[in-house]
Scaffold this motif. Sequence first.
Motif, PDB file in Angstrom:
ATOM      1  N   LEU A 115       0.614  -1.250  -0.024  1.00  0.00           N
ATOM      2  CA  LEU A 115      -0.029   0.006  -0.061  1.00  0.00           C
ATOM      3  C   LEU A 115       0.794   1.341  -0.122  1.00  0.00           C
ATOM      4  O   LEU A 115       0.487   2.184  -0.624  1.00  0.00           O
ATOM      5  N   HIS A 116       2.089   1.183   0.686  1.00  0.00           N
ATOM      6  CA  HIS A 116       2.822   2.437   0.575  1.00  0.00           C
ATOM      7  C   HIS A 116       3.506   2.504  -0.586  1.00  0.00           C
ATOM      8  O   HIS A 116       3.727   3.553  -1.108  1.00  0.00           O
ATOM      9  N   LEU A 117       3.895   1.506  -1.344  1.00  0.00           N
ATOM     10  CA  LEU A 117       4.346   1.678  -2.839  1.00  0.00           C
ATOM     11  C   LEU A 117       3.390   2.038  -3.617  1.00  0.00           C
ATOM     12  O   LEU A 117       3.684   2.914  -4.612  1.00  0.00           O
ATOM     13  N   GLU A 118       1.885   1.741  -3.566  1.00  0.00           N
ATOM     14  CA  GLU A 118       1.063   2.490  -4.418  1.00  0.00           C
ATOM     15  C   GLU A 118       1.038   3.833  -4.117  1.00  0.00           C
ATOM     16  O   GLU A 118       0.905   4.612  -5.242  1.00  0.00           O
ATOM     17  N   VAL A 119       1.487   4.312  -2.971  1.00  0.00           N
ATOM     18  CA  VAL A 119       1.376   5.889  -2.696  1.00  0.00           C
ATOM     19  C   VAL A 119       2.557   6.607  -3.626  1.00  0.00           C
ATOM     20  O   VAL A 119       2.464   7.387  -4.570  1.00  0.00           O
ATOM     21  N   MET A 120       3.764   5.727  -3.589  1.00  0.00           N
ATOM     22  CA  MET A 120       4.856   6.102  -4.432  1.00  0.00           C
ATOM     23  C   MET A 120       4.525   6.154  -5.868  1.00  0.00           C
ATOM     24  O   MET A 120       5.341   6.853  -6.664  1.00  0.00           O
ATOM     25  N   SER A 121       3.853   5.005  -6.312  1.00  0.00           N
ATOM     26  CA  SER A 121       3.538   4.924  -7.859  1.00  0.00           C
ATOM     27  C   SER A 121       2.809   5.874  -8.410  1.00  0.00           C
ATOM     28  O   SER A 121       2.745   6.028  -9.618  1.00  0.00           O
ATOM     29  N   GLY A 122       2.231   6.870  -7.444  1.00  0.00           N
ATOM     30  CA  GLY A 122       1.419   8.025  -7.867  1.00  0.00           C
ATOM     31  C   GLY A 122       2.232   9.145  -8.324  1.00  0.00           C
ATOM     32  O   GLY A 122       1.977  10.269  -8.843  1.00  0.00           O
ATOM     33  N   ALA A 123       3.661   8.895  -8.150  1.00  0.00           N
ATOM     34  CA  ALA A 123       4.628   9.939  -8.461  1.00  0.00           C
ATOM     35  C   ALA A 123       5.798   9.407  -9.447  1.00  0.00           C
ATOM     36  O   ALA A 123       6.426  10.161 -10.016  1.00  0.00           O
ATOM     37  N   PHE A 124       6.057   8.189  -8.994  1.00  0.00           N
ATOM     38  CA  PHE A 124       7.012   7.478  -9.691  1.00  0.00           C
ATOM     39  C   PHE A 124       6.536   6.117 -10.510  1.00  0.00           C
ATOM     40  O   PHE A 124       6.034   5.435  -9.891  1.00  0.00           O
ATOM     41  N   THR A 125       6.809   6.116 -11.836  1.00  0.00           N
ATOM     42  CA  THR A 125       6.030   4.874 -12.530  1.00  0.00           C
ATOM     43  C   THR A 125       6.556   3.486 -12.216  1.00  0.00           C
ATOM     44  O   THR A 125       5.655   2.689 -12.151  1.00  0.00           O
ATOM     45  N   GLN A 126       7.604   3.433 -11.768  1.00  0.00           N
ATOM     46  CA  GLN A 126       8.418   2.154 -11.267  1.00  0.00           C
ATOM     47  C   GLN A 126       8.787   2.123 -10.072  1.00  0.00           C
ATOM     48  O   GLN A 126       9.713   2.762  -9.941  1.00  0.00           O
ATOM     49  N   VAL A 127       8.213   1.491  -8.862  1.00  0.00           N
ATOM     50  CA  VAL A 127       8.963   1.551  -7.525  1.00  0.00           C
ATOM     51  C   VAL A 127       9.182   0.224  -7.053  1.00  0.00           C
ATOM     52  O   VAL A 127       8.357  -0.849  -7.448  1.00  0.00           O
ATOM     53  N   PHE A 128      10.004  -0.047  -6.125  1.00  0.00           N
ATOM     54  CA  PHE A 128      10.151  -1.605  -5.400  1.00  0.00           C
ATOM     55  C   PHE A 128      10.700  -1.293  -4.165  1.00  0.00           C
ATOM     56  O   PHE A 128      11.456  -0.152  -3.750  1.00  0.00           O
ATOM     57  N   THR A 129      10.388  -2.305  -3.331  1.00  0.00           N
ATOM     58  CA  THR A 129      11.273  -2.190  -1.969  1.00  0.00           C
ATOM     59  C   THR A 129      11.614  -3.527  -1.605  1.00  0.00           C
ATOM     60  O   THR A 129      11.047  -4.614  -2.243  1.00  0.00           O
ATOM     61  N   TYR A 134      -9.412   3.662   5.317  1.00  0.00           N
ATOM     62  CA  TYR A 134      -8.550   3.893   4.016  1.00  0.00           C
ATOM     63  C   TYR A 134      -9.103   4.907   3.168  1.00  0.00           C
ATOM     64  O   TYR A 134      -8.993   5.056   1.866  1.00  0.00           O
ATOM     65  N   GLN A 135      -9.595   6.182   3.787  1.00  0.00           N
ATOM     66  CA  GLN A 135      -9.845   7.214   3.079  1.00  0.00           C
ATOM     67  C   GLN A 135      -8.434   7.686   2.261  1.00  0.00           C
ATOM     68  O   GLN A 135      -8.540   8.157   1.046  1.00  0.00           O
ATOM     69  N   TRP A 136      -7.418   7.717   2.872  1.00  0.00           N
ATOM     70  CA  TRP A 136      -6.238   8.069   2.181  1.00  0.00           C
ATOM     71  C   TRP A 136      -6.183   7.197   0.885  1.00  0.00           C
ATOM     72  O   TRP A 136      -5.437   7.703  -0.056  1.00  0.00           O
ATOM     73  N   TYR A 137      -6.267   6.092   1.125  1.00  0.00           N
ATOM     74  CA  TYR A 137      -6.251   5.089   0.062  1.00  0.00           C
ATOM     75  C   TYR A 137      -7.174   5.416  -1.222  1.00  0.00           C
ATOM     76  O   TYR A 137      -6.868   5.345  -2.556  1.00  0.00           O
ATOM     77  N   LEU A 138      -8.371   5.734  -0.875  1.00  0.00           N
ATOM     78  CA  LEU A 138      -9.376   6.285  -1.748  1.00  0.00           C
ATOM     79  C   LEU A 138      -8.931   7.592  -2.430  1.00  0.00           C
ATOM     80  O   LEU A 138      -9.036   7.995  -3.735  1.00  0.00           O
ATOM     81  N   ASP A 139      -8.329   8.295  -1.752  1.00  0.00           N
ATOM     82  CA  ASP A 139      -7.669   9.799  -2.388  1.00  0.00           C
ATOM     83  C   ASP A 139      -6.520   9.536  -3.376  1.00  0.00           C
ATOM     84  O   ASP A 139      -6.751  10.350  -4.304  1.00  0.00           O
ATOM     85  N   LEU A 140      -5.891   8.502  -3.494  1.00  0.00           N
ATOM     86  CA  LEU A 140      -4.868   8.027  -4.573  1.00  0.00           C
ATOM     87  C   LEU A 140      -5.822   7.933  -5.844  1.00  0.00           C
ATOM     88  O   LEU A 140      -5.405   8.196  -6.913  1.00  0.00           O
ATOM     89  N   ARG A 141      -6.985   7.550  -5.646  1.00  0.00           N
ATOM     90  CA  ARG A 141      -7.966   7.379  -6.821  1.00  0.00           C
ATOM     91  C   ARG A 141      -8.781   8.699  -7.314  1.00  0.00           C
ATOM     92  O   ARG A 141      -9.158   8.676  -8.560  1.00  0.00           O
ATOM     93  N   ARG A 142      -8.614   9.527  -6.331  1.00  0.00           N
ATOM     94  CA  ARG A 142      -9.500  10.855  -6.684  1.00  0.00           C
ATOM     95  C   ARG A 142      -8.805  11.825  -7.714  1.00  0.00           C
ATOM     96  O   ARG A 142      -8.859  12.516  -8.324  1.00  0.00           O
ATOM     97  N   PHE A 143      -7.143  11.800  -6.961  1.00  0.00           N
ATOM     98  CA  PHE A 143      -6.138  12.615  -7.546  1.00  0.00           C
ATOM     99  C   PHE A 143      -5.096  11.985  -8.792  1.00  0.00           C
ATOM    100  O   PHE A 143      -4.203  11.520  -8.287  1.00  0.00           O
ATOM    101  N   GLY A 144      -5.511  11.902  -9.754  1.00  0.00           N
ATOM    102  CA  GLY A 144      -4.554  11.737 -11.003  1.00  0.00           C
ATOM    103  C   GLY A 144      -4.607  10.024 -10.867  1.00  0.00           C
ATOM    104  O   GLY A 144      -3.485   9.575 -11.223  1.00  0.00           O
TER     105      GLY A 144
END
Length: 450
Positions: free
Chosen positions: A196-210, A401-411
Motif C-alpha cells: 500500500l505504501h508502494l502504491e502511494v509512491m507509484s502515484g509519483a514514480f512509474t516504477q517503484v520497489f522495496t 482507508y480514506q487516504w487510499y481512496l484519495d489516490l484514486r481521486r487525484f490523478g
Amino acid sequence: MLGARCLFRALRSCSSAPCPRHRPSSKLSVRDALGSQNTSRERVKVQAWIRSIRSQKEVLFLHVNDGSSLESLQVVADSSFDSRELTFGSSVEVQGQLVKSLSKKQNVELKAEKIEVIGNCDAKAFPIKYKERHPLEFLRQYPHLRCRTNVLGSILRIRSEATAAIHSFFKPSSKTKIPKENFFNVPAFLTVSGQLHLEVMSGAFTQVFTFGPTFRAENSQSRRHLAEFYMVEAEISFVENLQDLMQVMEDLFKATTMTVLSNCPEDVELCHKFIAPGHKDRLEHMLKNNFLIISYTEAIEILKKAAHSFTFTPEWGTDLQTEHEKYLVKHCGNIPVFVTNYPLALKPFYMRDNEDGPQHTVAAVDLLVPVVGELFGGSLREERYHVLEQRLARSGLTEAYQWYLDLRRFGSVPHGGFGMGFERYLQCILGVDNIKDVIPFPRFTHSCLL
C-alpha cells in the motif's frame, strides 16, 4: 619429498638471511589472492580462518578462508612455526609472498613469512568438525556458527549476489524500516507487506520497489514458513493487463538467476551436488522455457481430473493448497506456471474486479514453481474510485482507508504490482528443501535462537 625439501630450503633462506626493509604488505581477500595474475613474489597480507592444517617434517600446509570464496587459499610455511595454536577454526593473519603453486589444485599459494594467531579455537570443543559433512538439520542448532561451513557460506554468498541482482534489475531502490509499536502514539504493527505504501509512491514514480524484512505471526513450523522473512515488492504504473505484469515477474526471476549462476558458479554447484542432486537440470529447464499461463478455473479442472488423492479436495471458490500448487507445476512439466483470475471472494479489496460474473473473479496472479509452490503473488490494483469505494464500504473500511481512496481521486492511473518471497526464491534455484536453511537467522513460531 624432493619438492618439499626444495620448498623447505627456500623458506629457510628467506627466514634466516638478512632481509632488506620491505614495503608494507598489501591486504588481499582470499578471492582476490586466488585470482591474482601477479605472482612475481608480491608481498601480501591475508586475514582469515583456518579450514585445514597439515604438517610434514619440513613444511606446514594451511588452507585459510575469509568467506569471500568457496575455495580456500593454500599457505605454505616453514615447519619451525609454532603449530600448536594453528588449529581448525582459529583466525590468523598471514603475511608473505604470493607465488605460483607447484600443485595442480591451485594456481597460486601464499609462502608465509609471518603467521599471527588472532583468535584461538579449541577444535575439540568447536561443534563444527574438520572434514565432517554436517547435515543441515544439525547445523540449525548453531545459528551463530553455521555460517562458517562451506554449504552455508555458499548459500549466503548466493543470497548476497541475488540481492544485488534484484537491486540492479529494478534501479533505484527504496527501503522502509518499521518502528516499534506505539512509537507514534497510535497502534502500529509489524507488516507483512509494503504494497500500500508502494502504491502511494507509484502515484509519483512509474516504477517503484522495496526489498526488506516482513513479518507474519503464523503458527506454523513447516518447511515453507518463517515468522520473519524478506520480500521483494514492486509496483508499476500504467500497467493495464496481467500479461505485462507477468512478463516483469518472469524477467526478474530469470535475470536474477542468470546473474547468480554467472557470478557464483562454484557455490551453486556445491548446493546442487550435495544438497539437491539433479536440481541443476531442473533449473536449466525452468530458465530455457517460457513460463506457462493457466486460469484459476482451468487449474481447478486439472486438479479435479487428477488421478491423485489430495488431502484438501479442490473446489472452485476455495484456495489452492501447497499440494495443489506442486501438482500443477508437475502437471505442467516442471515449468513455472502463472495461475490467473482468482475468485473475488478469496482476494483482498484492492485487486481489480474483472466484472466477469457469474464466476466473479479479480485480476490476480500467482507464480507457482518447483520445490516451493507459490513464489510470486500479484494483481492489477483497483484504480476506479467508485468500484473501490463500494468494496471498502461493504467491508467497513472506508474511514480507515480514506487516504487510499484519495489516490484514486487525484490523478489515478491503471497500475499493478507483485511480491516475491526471497527465501522461497533461493529454495527454488538451489533445491533447498527447508526455508530455515536459506536465511542467516531463522525465526519461526516457538523459536528465536538469535
